[in-house]
Design a protein around this motif. Structure first.
Motif: not given
Ligand code: NAP
Length: 312
Positions: A55, A153, A155-156, A176-177, A181, A239, A285-286
């Motif tokens: 992306n 849950g 994208s990572s 967990r849900r 997202r 997470v 945050r992208q």
């Molecule tokens: P994130 O979007 O914040 O997702 C974190 C996930 O971990 C959520 O599903 C959350 O659950 C879960 N979580 C948080 N605390 C937890 C706990 N204590 N126990 C169990 N589950 C827990 O983080 P991310 O996936 O690292 O992404 C970070 C940012 O980078 C995002 O903006 C994402 O869009 C971007 N990113 C984009 C890409 C891409 O290819 N487009 C790839 C990687 C990252 P809940 O949903 O229930 O809160």
């Protein structure tokens, strides 16, 4: 008699060599400013360990490592100096003083582009057992042909599950849900993989081990409370992220949630100190928004340098 101590001086010092920091370096060098980028661990930040980036405009697909390498080369070719040093303190002043584990520098302007660090589950044994990782690209090869779980849950977690499903015998994604997202395209791709099981509505309640090595997970279904057990050789925790507040808190500019409050101009309340990328308060945050911040912060910092030089 006061000791005269001369430190190497730069127009701009950037803390963090992720996409925000390296973009800032590119813009500031193109504006003719002297630039030092200080990075404590990996050039490219989080993006360096992303299996595949799909992306980032202009690249339909590129590995995170290659994108990081390109950013680094572009900044260095333009004349930015990039050093692997850990910043231990920043003392604001007419010239800010930046101390690292290696030396001390001064700069007219500083950009904090320190990004975020991975969040942990907080389970007993998580930080001591072997078999637990926060980076599939870094550690996935150790689990070739074996059974692993991924927790998260976003994208990572989806991307790491896809990456691991090419290497491992079986991947169980635990979230967990019910709703994910993360990017729906990634979820759809994962649902087609025959060696992937998706367990929504499920929490990991304990880590099981033998000889300090992870052997399995205790799981609990969120709605029913039903307990179950899963044998795994590895667990990849994905997470989310949280800001590293070491420097921002010492400067008194960290917000309550740890992120640094600043508008799109990336200015902090301290004159000549700017922030860019994931460590700044923002809605999205992208990779692209981190780069956008890098450009804005660099241009604001260059303006600051111009004003400072006129005042001298
Ligand atoms: P994130 O979007 O914040 O997702 C974190 C996930 O971990 C959520 O599903 C959350 O659950 C879960 N979580 C948080 N605390 C937890 C706990 N204590 N126990 C169990 N589950 C827990 O983080 P991310 O996936 O690292 O992404 C970070 C940012 O980078 C995002 O903006 C994402 O869009 C971007 N990113 C984009 C890409 C891409 O290819 N487009 C790839 C990687 C990252 P809940 O949903 O229930 O809160």
């Amino acid at each position: 008699m006061e000791e005269l101590c001369m430190h190497e001086h730069f127009d701009l010092i950037i803390v963090g060599a992720g996409p925000a920091g390296l973009t800032a370096a590119i813009y500031a060098r193109r504006a003719g400013r002297s630039v030092l980028v200080l990075e404590r661990s990996s050039i490219g930040g989080q993006i360096a360990s992303a299996p595949k980036v799909e992306n980032y405009p202009g690249f339909s697909a590129i590995s995170g490592a290659e994108l990081a390498e390109r950013l680094y080369t572009q900044a260095e070719d333009l004349g930015a100096r990039i050093e692997l040093e850990t910043v231990t303190s920043i003392v604001p002043g007419p010239a800010h003083t930046i101390t690292t584990d290696y030396g001390t520098y001064t700069a007219a302007a500083v950009i904090l582009a320190t990004g975020t660090v991975h969040r942990a589950l907080g389970l007993p044994g998580e930080d001591t057992l072997s078999g637990i990782s926060y980076c599939a690209v870094c550690d996935g090869a150790f689990y070739q042909g074996r059974d692993v779980a991924v927790c998260g849950g976003g994208s990572s977690a989806l991307q790491e599950s896809l990456f691991l499903s090419d290497l491992c015998r079986h991947v169980t994604l635990i979230h967990r849900r019910q709703e994910f997202r993360g990017d729906p395209i990634l979820l759809e791709a994962l649902q087609t993989r025959s060696n992937v099981t998706i367990l929504p509505d499920t929490r990991i309640t304990a880590l099981e081990s033998r000889n300090s090595t992870l052997t399995g997970l205790l799981l609990e279904h969120a709605a029913s409370g039903t307990q179950s057990h899963l044998d795994v050789d590895g667990l990849f925790v994905a997470v989310g992220q949280q800001p590293d507040t070491t420097l921002s808190q010492a400067l008194g500019i960290a917000g309550e949630d740890g992120y640094i409050p600043a508008g799109e101009d990336c200015r902090t309340p301290i004159g000549g100190i700017f922030t860019a990328g994931d460590c700044r308060t923002k809605d999205v945050r992208q990779l692209t928004t981190a780069c956008a911040d890098g450009a804005s912060a660099a241009l604001a910092a260059c303006q600051w340098c111009t004003r400072q030089s006129r005042e001298v």
